[in-house]
Design an enzyme around this catalytic site. Structure first.
Site, PDB file in Angstrom:
ATOM      1  N   SER A  44       0.820  -1.197   0.130  1.00 26.92           N
ATOM      2  CA  SER A  44      -0.001   0.080  -0.030  1.00 26.92           C
ATOM      3  C   SER A  44       0.839   1.165   0.003  1.00 26.92           C
ATOM      4  CB  SER A  44      -0.633   0.088   1.365  1.00 26.92           C
ATOM      5  OG  SER A  44      -1.841  -1.004   1.348  1.00 26.92           O
ATOM      6  N   HIS A  67      -3.919   0.486  -4.900  1.00 28.48           N
ATOM      7  CA  HIS A  67      -3.163  -0.621  -5.704  1.00 28.48           C
ATOM      8  C   HIS A  67      -3.543  -0.486  -7.153  1.00 28.48           C
ATOM      9  CE1 HIS A  67      -1.926  -2.968  -2.295  1.00 28.48           C
ATOM     10  NE2 HIS A  67      -2.724  -2.034  -1.570  1.00 28.48           N
ATOM     11  N   HIS A  87      -4.898  -9.395  -1.559  1.00 26.73           N
ATOM     12  CA  HIS A  87      -5.068  -9.593  -0.176  1.00 26.73           C
ATOM     13  C   HIS A  87      -6.161 -10.857   0.205  1.00 26.73           C
ATOM     14  CE1 HIS A  87      -3.541  -5.571  -0.292  1.00 26.73           C
ATOM     15  NE2 HIS A  87      -2.841  -6.000   0.965  1.00 26.73           N
ATOM     16  N   TYR A 128      -8.179 -10.773   2.769  1.00 29.66           N
ATOM     17  CA  TYR A 128      -9.358 -10.218   3.234  1.00 29.66           C
ATOM     18  C   TYR A 128     -10.077  -9.350   2.232  1.00 29.66           C
ATOM     19  CZ  TYR A 128      -6.848  -5.434   2.215  1.00 29.66           C
ATOM     20  OH  TYR A 128      -6.132  -4.607   1.750  1.00 29.66           O
ATOM     21  N   GLU A 129      -9.608  -9.427   0.867  1.00 37.49           N
ATOM     22  CA  GLU A 129     -10.619  -9.142  -0.202  1.00 37.49           C
ATOM     23  C   GLU A 129     -11.414 -10.194  -0.690  1.00 37.49           C
ATOM     24  OE1 GLU A 129      -8.416  -6.239  -3.330  1.00 37.49           O
ATOM     25  OE2 GLU A 129      -6.662  -7.504  -2.436  1.00 37.49           O
ATOM     26  N   ALA A 140       3.004  -1.728   4.210  1.00 37.98           N
ATOM     27  CA  ALA A 140       2.623  -0.965   5.200  1.00 37.98           C
ATOM     28  C   ALA A 140       2.335  -1.754   6.509  1.00 37.98           C
ATOM     29  CB  ALA A 140       1.774   0.122   4.832  1.00 37.98           C
ATOM     30  N   MET A 176      -1.395  -6.966   7.241  1.00 41.28           N
ATOM     31  CA  MET A 176      -2.397  -8.011   6.639  1.00 41.28           C
ATOM     32  C   MET A 176      -1.980  -8.674   5.265  1.00 41.28           C
ATOM     33  SD  MET A 176      -5.864  -5.254   7.140  1.00 41.28           S
ATOM     34  CE  MET A 176      -5.875  -4.120   8.425  1.00 41.28           C
ATOM     35  N   SER A 177      -0.719  -8.863   5.018  1.00 40.21           N
ATOM     36  CA  SER A 177      -0.255  -9.227   3.877  1.00 40.21           C
ATOM     37  C   SER A 177       1.192 -10.249   4.184  1.00 40.21           C
ATOM     38  CB  SER A 177      -0.026  -8.158   2.772  1.00 40.21           C
ATOM     39  OG  SER A 177       1.156  -7.256   3.251  1.00 40.21           O
ATOM     40  N   ASN A 222       2.009   3.640  10.772  1.00 35.19           N
ATOM     41  CA  ASN A 222       1.056   4.218  12.085  1.00 35.19           C
ATOM     42  C   ASN A 222       1.666   3.309  13.163  1.00 35.19           C
ATOM     43  OD1 ASN A 222      -0.617   2.149  10.460  1.00 35.19           O
ATOM     44  ND2 ASN A 222      -1.184   1.800  12.538  1.00 35.19           N
ATOM     45  N   HIS A 271      -7.367   4.147   7.106  1.00 39.21           N
ATOM     46  CA  HIS A 271      -6.296   3.905   5.965  1.00 39.21           C
ATOM     47  C   HIS A 271      -5.712   5.244   5.334  1.00 39.21           C
ATOM     48  CE1 HIS A 271      -4.957   1.592   2.803  1.00 39.21           C
ATOM     49  NE2 HIS A 271      -5.586   2.277   1.631  1.00 39.21           N
TER      50      HIS A 271
HETATM   51  N1  HPA Z   1      -2.520  -2.962  11.466  1.00 40.60           N
HETATM   52  C1  HPA Z   1      -2.794  -3.884  10.563  1.00 40.60           C
HETATM   53  N2  HPA Z   1      -2.193  -3.531   9.162  1.00 40.60           N
HETATM   54  C2  HPA Z   1      -1.878  -2.529   8.855  1.00 40.60           C
HETATM   55  C3  HPA Z   1      -1.527  -1.508  10.012  1.00 40.60           C
HETATM   56  C4  HPA Z   1      -2.115  -1.831  11.403  1.00 40.60           C
HETATM   57  O1  HPA Z   1      -1.890  -1.071  12.244  1.00 40.60           O
HETATM   58  N3  HPA Z   1      -1.068  -0.396   9.337  1.00 40.60           N
HETATM   59  C5  HPA Z   1      -0.966  -0.465   8.157  1.00 40.60           C
HETATM   60  N4  HPA Z   1      -1.450  -2.048   7.937  1.00 40.60           N
END
Ligand code: HPA
Length: 275
Positions: free
Chosen positions: A32, A63, A85, A87-88, A115, A213-214, A237, A249
């Site tokens: 991302s 993306h 992903h 989750y998609e 990320a 998440m990847s 973050n 996001h």
């Molecule tokens: N958690 C999960 N996935 C993420 C995060 C997070 O804080 N930041 C970017 N991808």
């Protein structure tokens, strides 16, 4: 031949036809906000995922969903601008399909980027982290199902998942460039929810430094196939509950925008020194 092997070969033959005689050596999976790296590729040949036989199509914001082939700092690369992903809603074999196509194209080294949220309280948003190891917290594994020995062993060793020599190269490169580079354990969660503060405390207690998440599925498939892996997280973050603010996001994309220059120079310099 198995159905999946045939699907991989069809995808890779299609790509080979498009890229002519190019033989990419390094695969780049760009997370991302990090897809800009592919814009640095010289004489790029772009192939939309939607044109490649058997490829899933990416849906998530930020993306682009294409492969970019060409030269990056003197090396032939295959960059994925956008990934698939779990989750998609893609099954694990779809999430990891591009990695097997890379292997079929002759690629033996991959740099996987993402990320991630910082779980380690010493980290700061904007830090880059070399993935030293991971925790698969997806509750599943992309290798579940019959094993094809043509892809790799039934029970792959995961004791050195992330190449030690590539990690060393990353740290040396960061030092030469004067960039701060953290090192840590990446926890792969399914998402799409961010974690609760309690989950973040749990992940820290379990030894996690960053959460995303990847990455974990693709890395498992790459290692199964014997490819060397380097992983780099952009800490976009601090994970939930560490700072007194909700996660969004947009913040992930904003932070990756800010560290783009550092990320680009780190990865490009690593690529130029990989052999
Ligand atoms: N958690 C999960 N996935 C993420 C995060 C997070 O804080 N930041 C970017 N991808």
């Amino acid at each position: 031949m198995t159905v999946i092997k045939q699907e991989i070969q069809d995808a890779s033959s299609f790509i080979e036809e498009k890229i002519g005689g190019l033989s990419p050596e390094i695969g780049l999976i760009l997370g991302s906000g990090l897809g800009v790296l592919a814009d640095e590729i010289k004489n790029p040949i772009r192939i939309s995922y939607s044109d490649i036989p058997n490829f899933p199509v990416s849906t998530v914001e930020g993306h682009a969903g294409q492969f970019v082939f060409g030269e990056l700092n003197g090396k032939m690369v295959a960059a994925m601008q956008g990934r698939f992903h779990f989750y998609e809603g893609y099954a694990m074999d779809k999430v990891t399909f591009p990695v097997r196509v890379m292997k079929e194209l002759g690629i033996e080294k991959v740099i996987v980027t993402n990320a991630a949220g910082g779980v380690n309280k010493e980290f700061e948003p904007g830090d880059l982290m070399v993935i030293a190891d991971h925790i698969n917290n997806f509750g599943t594994n992309p290798l579940i199902g019959p094993n094809s020995n043509e892809f790799g062993p039934r029970f792959p060793d995961m004791s050195t998942t992330y190449s030690e020599s590539l990690q060393t190269l990353a740290h040396e490169t960061a030092r030469d460039l004067g960039l701060k580079l953290q090192s840590g354990v990446y926890v792969g969660n399914t998402g799409p929810t961010y974690e609760t503060p309690a989950e973040v405390r749990m992940l820290r207690a379990l030894g996690g430094d960053a959460v995303g998440m990847s990455t974990v599925p693709e890395v498992i498939i790459a290692r199964h196939a014997g490819m060397a892996v380097l992983g780099i997280s952009c800490i976009s973050n601090m994970a939930a509950g560490i700072l007194d603010q909700p996660l969004h996001h947009d913040e992930v994309i904003e932070t990756t925008e800010k560290v783009k220059a550092n990320f680009l120079s780190l990865v490009k310099n690593i690529v130029s020194k990989m052999n």
